[in-house]
Every structure is written in structure tokens, then in C-alpha cells.
Motif scaffolding. Structure first.
Motif, mmCIF file in Angstrom:
data_model
loop_
_atom_site.group_PDB
_atom_site.id
_atom_site.type_symbol
_atom_site.label_atom_id
_atom_site.label_comp_id
_atom_site.label_asym_id
_atom_site.label_seq_id
_atom_site.Cartn_x
_atom_site.Cartn_y
_atom_site.Cartn_z
ATOM 1 N N ALA A 159 0.623 -1.404 -0.054
ATOM 2 C CA ALA A 159 0.015 -0.101 0.270
ATOM 3 C C ALA A 159 0.925 1.327 -0.200
ATOM 4 N N ASP B 299 -6.365 0.341 -9.664
ATOM 5 C CA ASP B 299 -6.930 0.771 -8.548
ATOM 6 C C ASP B 299 -8.385 0.723 -8.427
ATOM 7 N N CYS C 84 -6.295 -1.866 2.595
ATOM 8 C CA CYS C 84 -4.665 -1.360 1.958
ATOM 9 C C CYS C 84 -4.854 -0.854 0.512
ATOM 10 N N GLN D 236 -3.803 2.599 -0.874
ATOM 11 C CA GLN D 236 -3.016 2.750 -2.076
ATOM 12 C C GLN D 236 -3.747 3.675 -3.209
#
Length: 281
Positions: free
Chosen positions: A168, A199, A220, A224
Motif C-alpha cells: 500500500a 485501483d 490497503c 494505495q
């Protein structure tokens, strides 16, 4: 909505498996072609290798979606190649662009020096020794602890959370390098684009998939995604850095003279001079 979830269930795992190649092959080729890794943070291979190895050994205890396991295996192979290229073509500390190539540049020794010069070694050998030692240590822990279920379950969860948390923070070294150099030179736009696309697909899949996705992956992944978005803002702000900034400043500091009006005696005619650039000094 059900058809979109079903489509995501097929496309996202395939994209995740291929994402290491899509994200980093262009970066690796760019460094190889330029014969320089200036601007590329060597902490990225470190973070991804540690995270991927921990995720691989997290799988026996968590039994998460197999696509995530395959992605970790592919990522490990890709990062080994990327690390090899970056080490082969690392710039000298005093070379132009080295300032962004953490950790090769040591302009400020006090600020950037790490304990035992970790991951700042000048010789390539310690990098490979560290990765090999970590792999051997994880194999040993797996063999020793797996026969003890009560201990192994806690150990498995621990390395899983550490691995995912490590992944992350992947964008942070590049974000810091960009802030210090006020440049994104050396960091490929293709890498950033693949991160942002990954993502968005991961977030949708994590929260709609019917397969097992531990909450560690979800939390996480959210962190990120926020970091990757900020990296996108940096890319928009800094571009390739000093060269582009200098061009913009040159345009801003170039003043054009105002038209001059001259009245001839007795004629009443106006004479306007041709515009001439006047550079400020």
C-alpha cells in the motif's frame, strides 16, 4: 448491475494477473534503452518484492482468490527483472537526474542515510543477498510453523497484513522523490495510468466479488488508491520537471512593449512601432 459484477469477475482477475507486466515492462524498457535509471526510485522494487513474497506465503493460511496469488508470482518475477535493469544502469551520485534517483544520489548524506546503508549499497550483490535471505527465511518459517495450527494462523495473518501494508505504501517513495526534485522525470506515465486503472478495477472487484477477499486487501487497496491519485496530481503539477518549468518561466518573464504613439508635427498622423519582445533581466 449483476451483469457488470459478473463481467468484472472475469476481467479484473485477468487484468490483475497481467498488471505487473503492463505496469512495469515499459519502465524497464525505458531504462534499458536510455541506459539510465535516473528518476526511478529503487525503493519500488524493494517494496513490491517484499510485499509479493509475503503475499505468496500468506496464501496457505488465508486461501484467498487464486488470481491474487498468481499476480504475486508474476509481480515477483517482474520486479526481479526491473531491479536488475535499474542496478545495471544506475546513475552516478553526481550525475544530472541522480537527485531523483533515490537512493543513488546522496546530496544530503544526513537526511538520506539509512541504518547499515540499507538498500543504498553501491554493489549489486547485497540486494540479491537480501532478497534470497528473505525467501529462505519465509520457507523456514512455513515449514516450522505450519504443523502448529494455533501459532500458524496468527503468523499467517501477521505476514499477510504486513505484506499488504507494504504494498500500500508503494507510491510513497516516488511521491517523496518527486517532491524533492520537483519533477516526475524518469517515472513513466504508462506506470501511473496502469496503477490508476488497476485501483479502480480492484476497488470494484474487492467489494462485489463472491470469492474470498480478506479485509486486509480492501483496506490497503483504498489507501494505495489515494496515494496513486496524489501521484497523478504530482504528474500534472510537475511534468518532467526543470525543463518544462524553465520554458513556462521564460514565457512569463517575456514582456512585450506597448504600442508607441508618435504625433508628427503638423501632420496629425499616428505611428505605431512594431511589437518587440523585451526580455527581463
Amino acid at each position: 448491475m449483476s451483469w457488470l459484477t459478473a463481467l468484472s469477475g472475469y476481467l479484473t482477475p485477468a487484468f490483475l494477473i497481467m498488471s505487473p507486466l503492463l505496469s512495469y515492462s515499459d519502465q524497464a524498457y525505458s531504462m534499458h534503452r536510455a541506459k539510465s535509471s535516473a528518476g526511478f526510485s529503487l525503493d519500488i522494487p524493494l517494496i513490491m518484492l517484499v510485499a509479493s513474497l509475503l503475499r505468496i506465503f500468506y496464501y496457505p493460511g488465508a486461501k484467498f482468490d487464486v488470481a491474487l496469488l498468481i499476480q504475486s508470482l508474476v509481480m515477483t518475477a517482474m520486479q526481479v527483472v526491473l531491479l536488475k535493469i535499474a542496478l545495471d544502469h544506475r546513475p552516478a551520485p553526481s550525475s544530472k537526474g541522480g537527485d531523483a534517483a533515490v537512493p543513488f544520489s546522496k546530496v544530503n548524506e544526513k537526511e538520506r542515510k539509512r541504518p547499515f546503508n540499507f538498500w543504498q549499497w553501491r554493489s549489486p550483490k547485497p540486494y540479491w543477498q537480501f532478497i534470497l535471505s528473505m525467501f529462505v527465511g519465509l520457507v523456514a518459517c512455513e515449514l516450522l510453523l505450519s504443523p502448529i495450527p494455533s501459532v500458524y494462523q496468527g503468523y499467517s495473518s501477521l505476514i499477510g497484513y504486513i505484506g499488504l501494508a507494504t504494498e500500500a505504501i508503494l507510491p510513497l517513495p516516488q511521491i517523496i522523490a518527486n517532491v524533492k526534485s520537483r519533477s516526475c522525470k524518469g517515472f513513466r506515465f504508462s506506470v501511473l495510468a496502469s496503477w490508476l486503472l488497476g485501483d479502480s478495477m480492484k476497488m470494484f472487484w474487492f467489494f462485489t466479488s463472491k470469492t474470498t477477499i480478506p479485509w486486509a486487501f480492501k483496506l490497503c487497496g483504498i489507501f494505495q488508491a489515494c496515494c496513486d491519485s496524489f501521484l497523478g496530481v504530482q504528474y500534472w503539477m510537475y511534468g518532467k520537471g526543470p525543463a518544462e518549468t524553465k520554458d513556462r518561466e521564460l514565457l512569463n518573464t517575456t514582456a512585450w512593449s506597448e504600442p508607441k504613439v508618435d504625433i508628427f508635427a503638423g501632420s496629425g498622423r499616428r505611428r505605431t512601432s512594431v511589437l518587440q519582445p523585451q526580455k527581463t533581466t
